[in-house]
Design an enzyme around this catalytic site. Sequence first.
Site, PDB file in Angstrom:
ATOM      1  CD  GLU A 189     -16.715  16.354 -13.902  1.00 41.53           C
ATOM      2  OE1 GLU A 189     -15.669  15.654 -13.999  1.00 41.53           O
ATOM      3  OE2 GLU A 189     -17.569  16.143 -13.029  1.00 41.53           O
ATOM      4  CG  HIS A 206     -19.221  21.416  -7.930  1.00 47.05           C
ATOM      5  ND1 HIS A 206     -20.597  21.370  -8.016  1.00 47.05           N
ATOM      6  CD2 HIS A 206     -18.751  20.637  -8.921  1.00 47.05           C
ATOM      7  CE1 HIS A 206     -20.947  20.604  -9.023  1.00 47.05           C
ATOM      8  NE2 HIS A 206     -19.841  20.130  -9.593  1.00 47.05           N
TER       9      HIS A 206
END
Length: 189
Positions: free
Chosen positions: A89, A12
């Site tokens: 994550e 990202h």
Amino acid sequence: MSDYPDIWFLRHGETVWNREGRIQGHRDSDLTARGRAQAAQQAVLVAPVVPRVLAAGGAIHVSPLGRARATAEIAMPGMTFEIDPDLAEVRTGAWEGCLKADLPQAGTDLDIYAAAPDGEGFDILEARVRRFLDGLNAPAIVVSHGLLGQVMRGLICGLDRAAMARLPNRQGCVFLLRGGKETLLEAKT
């Protein structure tokens, strides 16, 4: 040599908390203007890849966390994504939202995040990544996170944990994982 299909991995774009040096884990902060520009750079890199992946029966797999979804929407607008919780994550428990500089730990980010109190730890993260990889049977584009990406890229390339932790966590690029090797793809400036 890896038996996995080709994977194009996108981390990202930069977030407010990345810029501040805060641990995000499963918490989110917005992409910065730089982060949106990084996702736009990734759009240039994956534009020719998306039709090939989809024609080969592959898919675009995205973390459920907002920063990864926002990056995917900029990098591949109008495309359908498979949201996969295994791509989130690493959970960092009590340290989510803390400044890295304030933590008592030393070492690489992978070591620090994996040691977080009430966090997920390395073994669970690695098992999630393996489960995702083992489920792939066609080429894939993956939009996810830095530490998860280090583990994914390391597993594909046959690296041990220490070598995984040394892999770069760059944003605005694409890591092509093919045949047990990694190739960095960058937009020409």
